[in-house]
Design a protein around this motif. Structure first.
Motif, PDB file in Angstrom:
ATOM      1  N   ALA A 132      35.043  40.142   4.011  1.00 61.38           N
ATOM      2  CA  ALA A 132      34.678  40.754   5.286  1.00 61.38           C
ATOM      3  C   ALA A 132      34.253  39.698   6.306  1.00 61.38           C
ATOM      4  CB  ALA A 132      33.560  41.769   5.076  1.00 61.38           C
ATOM      5  N   VAL A 133      33.467  38.724   5.863  1.00 65.60           N
ATOM      6  CA  VAL A 133      33.040  37.642   6.770  1.00 65.60           C
ATOM      7  C   VAL A 133      34.254  36.836   7.229  1.00 65.60           C
ATOM      8  CG1 VAL A 133      31.750  35.487   6.919  1.00 65.60           C
ATOM      9  CG2 VAL A 133      30.710  37.474   5.842  1.00 65.60           C
ATOM     10  N   ALA A 134      35.154  36.517   6.291  1.00 62.72           N
ATOM     11  CA  ALA A 134      36.334  35.735   6.638  1.00 62.72           C
ATOM     12  C   ALA A 134      37.204  36.468   7.661  1.00 62.72           C
ATOM     13  CB  ALA A 134      37.148  35.427   5.384  1.00 62.72           C
ATOM     14  N   LEU A 135      37.339  37.782   7.507  1.00 56.88           N
ATOM     15  CA  LEU A 135      38.160  38.548   8.441  1.00 56.88           C
ATOM     16  C   LEU A 135      37.510  38.609   9.820  1.00 56.88           C
ATOM     17  CD1 LEU A 135      39.298  41.478   6.122  1.00 56.88           C
ATOM     18  CD2 LEU A 135      40.722  39.652   7.051  1.00 56.88           C
ATOM     19  N   GLN A 136      36.177  38.681   9.871  1.00 52.95           N
ATOM     20  CA  GLN A 136      35.502  38.709  11.166  1.00 52.95           C
ATOM     21  C   GLN A 136      35.645  37.389  11.909  1.00 52.95           C
ATOM     22  OE1 GLN A 136      31.749  40.645  11.998  1.00 52.95           O
ATOM     23  NE2 GLN A 136      31.613  41.300   9.882  1.00 52.95           N
ATOM     24  N   THR A 137      35.689  36.282  11.178  1.00 57.65           N
ATOM     25  CA  THR A 137      35.765  34.967  11.815  1.00 57.65           C
ATOM     26  C   THR A 137      37.207  34.507  12.020  1.00 57.65           C
ATOM     27  OG1 THR A 137      35.590  33.874   9.644  1.00 57.65           O
ATOM     28  CG2 THR A 137      33.550  34.270  10.860  1.00 57.65           C
ATOM     29  N   ALA A 138      38.182  35.261  11.519  1.00 55.26           N
ATOM     30  CA  ALA A 138      39.586  34.866  11.631  1.00 55.26           C
ATOM     31  C   ALA A 138      40.062  34.702  13.069  1.00 55.26           C
ATOM     32  CB  ALA A 138      40.477  35.873  10.891  1.00 55.26           C
ATOM     33  N   PRO A 139      39.654  35.553  14.027  1.00 56.86           N
ATOM     34  CA  PRO A 139      40.156  35.377  15.397  1.00 56.86           C
ATOM     35  C   PRO A 139      39.885  34.011  15.994  1.00 56.86           C
ATOM     36  CG  PRO A 139      39.174  37.549  15.161  1.00 56.86           C
ATOM     37  CD  PRO A 139      38.871  36.792  13.894  1.00 56.86           C
ATOM     38  N   ALA A 140      38.822  33.341  15.558  1.00 55.91           N
ATOM     39  CA  ALA A 140      38.504  32.021  16.108  1.00 55.91           C
ATOM     40  C   ALA A 140      39.507  30.956  15.669  1.00 55.91           C
ATOM     41  CB  ALA A 140      37.097  31.594  15.693  1.00 55.91           C
ATOM     42  N   ALA A 141      40.317  31.266  14.661  1.00 57.14           N
ATOM     43  CA  ALA A 141      41.309  30.294  14.197  1.00 57.14           C
ATOM     44  C   ALA A 141      42.420  30.094  15.223  1.00 57.14           C
ATOM     45  CB  ALA A 141      41.912  30.744  12.864  1.00 57.14           C
ATOM     46  N   GLY A 142      42.616  31.082  16.100  1.00 55.28           N
ATOM     47  CA  GLY A 142      43.587  30.945  17.174  1.00 55.28           C
ATOM     48  C   GLY A 142      45.030  30.898  16.708  1.00 55.28           C
ATOM     49  N   VAL A 143      45.362  31.621  15.645  1.00 54.83           N
ATOM     50  CA  VAL A 143      46.739  31.608  15.146  1.00 54.83           C
ATOM     51  C   VAL A 143      47.386  32.981  15.249  1.00 54.83           C
ATOM     52  CG1 VAL A 143      46.435  29.643  13.615  1.00 54.83           C
ATOM     53  CG2 VAL A 143      45.853  31.914  12.780  1.00 54.83           C
ATOM     54  N   GLY A 144      46.869  33.836  16.119  1.00 56.32           N
ATOM     55  CA  GLY A 144      47.499  35.117  16.390  1.00 56.32           C
ATOM     56  C   GLY A 144      47.364  36.152  15.302  1.00 56.32           C
ATOM     57  N   ILE A 145      46.254  36.135  14.558  1.00 57.11           N
ATOM     58  CA  ILE A 145      46.074  37.106  13.474  1.00 57.11           C
ATOM     59  C   ILE A 145      44.941  38.075  13.777  1.00 57.11           C
ATOM     60  CG2 ILE A 145      46.995  35.556  11.721  1.00 57.11           C
ATOM     61  CD1 ILE A 145      44.131  34.938  10.891  1.00 57.11           C
ATOM     62  N   GLU A 146      44.514  38.139  15.046  1.00 51.92           N
ATOM     63  CA  GLU A 146      43.362  38.966  15.390  1.00 51.92           C
ATOM     64  C   GLU A 146      43.568  40.426  15.002  1.00 51.92           C
ATOM     65  OE1 GLU A 146      44.901  36.933  17.365  1.00 51.92           O
ATOM     66  OE2 GLU A 146      43.513  35.515  18.306  1.00 51.92           O
ATOM     67  N   GLU A 147      44.712  41.006  15.409  1.00 46.72           N
ATOM     68  CA  GLU A 147      44.950  42.422  15.146  1.00 46.72           C
ATOM     69  C   GLU A 147      45.038  42.699  13.652  1.00 46.72           C
ATOM     70  OE1 GLU A 147      48.242  45.937  16.088  1.00 46.72           O
ATOM     71  OE2 GLU A 147      48.375  43.997  17.117  1.00 46.72           O
ATOM     72  N   GLY A 148      45.746  41.831  12.921  1.00 42.76           N
ATOM     73  CA  GLY A 148      45.856  42.024  11.474  1.00 42.76           C
ATOM     74  C   GLY A 148      44.511  41.925  10.788  1.00 42.76           C
ATOM     75  N   ALA A 149      43.647  41.003  11.245  1.00 41.83           N
ATOM     76  CA  ALA A 149      42.320  40.864  10.644  1.00 41.83           C
ATOM     77  C   ALA A 149      41.478  42.100  10.892  1.00 41.83           C
ATOM     78  CB  ALA A 149      41.620  39.622  11.217  1.00 41.83           C
ATOM     79  N   ILE A 150      41.552  42.656  12.102  1.00 45.68           N
ATOM     80  CA  ILE A 150      40.772  43.854  12.426  1.00 45.68           C
ATOM     81  C   ILE A 150      41.227  45.037  11.580  1.00 45.68           C
ATOM     82  CG2 ILE A 150      40.317  45.549  14.244  1.00 45.68           C
ATOM     83  CD1 ILE A 150      40.436  43.228  16.244  1.00 45.68           C
ATOM     84  N   ARG A 151      42.554  45.200  11.415  1.00 46.68           N
ATOM     85  CA  ARG A 151      43.049  46.312  10.612  1.00 46.68           C
ATOM     86  C   ARG A 151      42.688  46.134   9.139  1.00 46.68           C
ATOM     87  NH1 ARG A 151      48.052  46.547  10.083  1.00 46.68           N
ATOM     88  NH2 ARG A 151      48.798  44.729  11.244  1.00 46.68           N
ATOM     89  N   ALA A 152      42.764  44.904   8.640  1.00 43.20           N
ATOM     90  CA  ALA A 152      42.406  44.659   7.238  1.00 43.20           C
ATOM     91  C   ALA A 152      40.932  44.946   6.992  1.00 43.20           C
ATOM     92  CB  ALA A 152      42.734  43.210   6.867  1.00 43.20           C
ATOM     93  N   LEU A 153      40.078  44.565   7.951  1.00 44.68           N
ATOM     94  CA  LEU A 153      38.650  44.822   7.811  1.00 44.68           C
ATOM     95  C   LEU A 153      38.372  46.318   7.792  1.00 44.68           C
ATOM     96  CD1 LEU A 153      35.826  43.564   7.663  1.00 44.68           C
ATOM     97  CD2 LEU A 153      35.767  43.575  10.159  1.00 44.68           C
ATOM     98  N   ALA A 154      39.057  47.074   8.646  1.00 42.59           N
ATOM     99  CA  ALA A 154      38.877  48.522   8.671  1.00 42.59           C
ATOM    100  C   ALA A 154      39.322  49.160   7.354  1.00 42.59           C
ATOM    101  CB  ALA A 154      39.659  49.131   9.834  1.00 42.59           C
ATOM    102  N   THR A 155      40.407  48.631   6.774  1.00 38.50           N
ATOM    103  CA  THR A 155      40.889  49.163   5.500  1.00 38.50           C
ATOM    104  C   THR A 155      39.882  48.921   4.383  1.00 38.50           C
ATOM    105  OG1 THR A 155      43.195  48.798   6.170  1.00 38.50           O
ATOM    106  CG2 THR A 155      42.759  49.056   3.812  1.00 38.50           C
ATOM    107  N   ILE A 156      39.352  47.704   4.320  1.00 39.69           N
ATOM    108  CA  ILE A 156      38.370  47.379   3.284  1.00 39.69           C
ATOM    109  C   ILE A 156      37.112  48.234   3.453  1.00 39.69           C
ATOM    110  CG2 ILE A 156      36.816  45.565   2.462  1.00 39.69           C
ATOM    111  CD1 ILE A 156      39.017  43.564   2.955  1.00 39.69           C
ATOM    112  N   ARG A 157      36.655  48.379   4.692  1.00 42.28           N
ATOM    113  CA  ARG A 157      35.442  49.163   4.939  1.00 42.28           C
ATOM    114  C   ARG A 157      35.609  50.607   4.501  1.00 42.28           C
ATOM    115  NH1 ARG A 157      33.033  52.670   8.093  1.00 42.28           N
ATOM    116  NH2 ARG A 157      30.843  52.350   8.672  1.00 42.28           N
ATOM    117  N   GLN A 158      36.791  51.142   4.674  1.00 48.13           N
ATOM    118  CA  GLN A 158      37.026  52.544   4.360  1.00 48.13           C
ATOM    119  C   GLN A 158      36.875  52.843   2.876  1.00 48.13           C
ATOM    120  OE1 GLN A 158      40.781  53.925   5.803  1.00 48.13           O
ATOM    121  NE2 GLN A 158      40.509  56.014   5.057  1.00 48.13           N
TER     122      GLN A 158
END
Length: 342
Positions: free
Chosen positions: A83-109
């Protein structure tokens, strides 16, 4: 009596913990027969897990990589880490922001309520800017979660803040700090607590690896707004030692290096290719002297594009270095630096 589903989950938790599992040992751990283990392994294979049979006196099993991603099983610490890794993924700047947000929502569910509570509290702001020149730090997950929960609860926090080179086994040497915790931020492997220091009446960034929270926490407070209203902009400015997120000095040079060799070391600078062997680099710093010196780390020929203050700073540095070399002891041997373009 253990259900088949529970036994399969238990088997999945065991398989990754060692390279090879003898069948007899698995049967003993699961408290079932060898035949039941074989049936359970077949069920997992049907679900997409690549489980290989191993040779040996007793025979056994090895969990391998499959052609598709099967359902995964995480323990509590792994779930929080993902969960922490997915939250910090957007700062990597490699265009995975949307995928990280959706993955985090899936795990939380699908996570249990006890972990969902920890995840909801652990709101992290990832900042792409450099947090100074320090190296990444290791922080305690428990401390990180504890601080995040205090931020969410909006409760005054008392904390011990160790000196940079303090003995980790030594007790606190100063009175605890009293702060209103505002946000957990991370940048390039370093973690900070942004808080309003009640005693100093100012915003402060505390390195999480040096923080020891005290209990109980204090009264609830009404959160203050950071200057400008944007946490990322405000913290990025503090990294630069300023109140606004801009370097006071910015300049551009042309380097006798291809852009691909400069990009990994450009930080928050801008690199533009000129040809296969040269590129321009625009960066900022807190003074013209430090800016000129930072260009020198590439150890190649360069041409100043501007401004004039940068050219003047190079002249000052050149004179200073020449004076230093002239007064150096005669026993000092100057060794030519390797050419990075080779």
């Amino acid at each position: 009596m253990t259900t088949t589903t529970a036994r399969l989950l238990r088997l999945l938790s065991l398989l990754p913990t060692r390279r090879d599992w003898p069948g007899a040992l698995l049967a003993e751990r699961l408290e079932v027969s060898h035949r039941t283990v074989r049936r359970d392994v077949d069920r997992l294979r049907e679900m997409g897990y690549s489980i290989q049979a191993t040779m040996g006196p007793d025979g056994g099993y090895r969990l391998g990589a499959g052609s598709e991603l099967p359902p995964l099983l995480f323990d509590d610490d792994q779930t929080v880490a993902v969960a922490v890794a997915l939250q910090t993924a957007p700062a990597a700047g490699v265009g995975i922001e949307e995928g990280a947000i959706r993955a985090l929502a899936t795990i939380r569910q699908v996570m249990p309520s006890r972990l969902r509570h920890r995840l909801d509290a652990l709101e992290v702001t990832a900042i792409a800017g450099r947090a100074g020149s320090g190296s990444p730090t290791r922080v305690s997950t428990e401390v990180l979660v504890s601080l995040a929960q205090t931020v969410r609860a909006r409760e005054v926090l008392r904390l011990d803040y160790a000196a940079r080179d303090a003995d980790p086994d030594a007790g606190p040497t100063t009175p605890p700090r009293r702060v209103e915790p505002h946000r957990i931020v991370t940048s390039h492997g370093r973690w900070f607590l942004l808080a309003w220091d009640l005693d100093r009446e100012d915003w402060r960034l505390f390195s999480v690896d040096r923080v020891a929270p005290r209990i109980p926490t204090g009264p609830r407070f009404t959160p203050r707004q950071v200057p400008g209203g944007d946490v990322e902009e405000f913290v990025s400015a503090r990294f630069k030692g300023r109140d606004v997120n801009e370097w006071p000095c910015r300049g551009t040079v042309i380097l006798d290096l291809p852009a691909r060799d400069v990009l990994p070391f450009a930080g928050d600078g801008t690199v533009r290719a000129i040809d296969d062997h040269r590129c321009s680099l625009e960066i900022g710093s807190w003074s013209w002297g430090s800016l000129a010196a930072s260009f020198g780390r590439f150890e190649v020929g360069m041409e100043v594009v501007g401004p004039a203050e940068l050219a003047d700073a190079f002249a000052v540095l050149a004179q200073r270095y020449a004076d230093t070399a002239r007064t150096a002891p005669s026993r000092v041997t100057v060794v030519d630096a390797p050419n990075r373009s080779d």
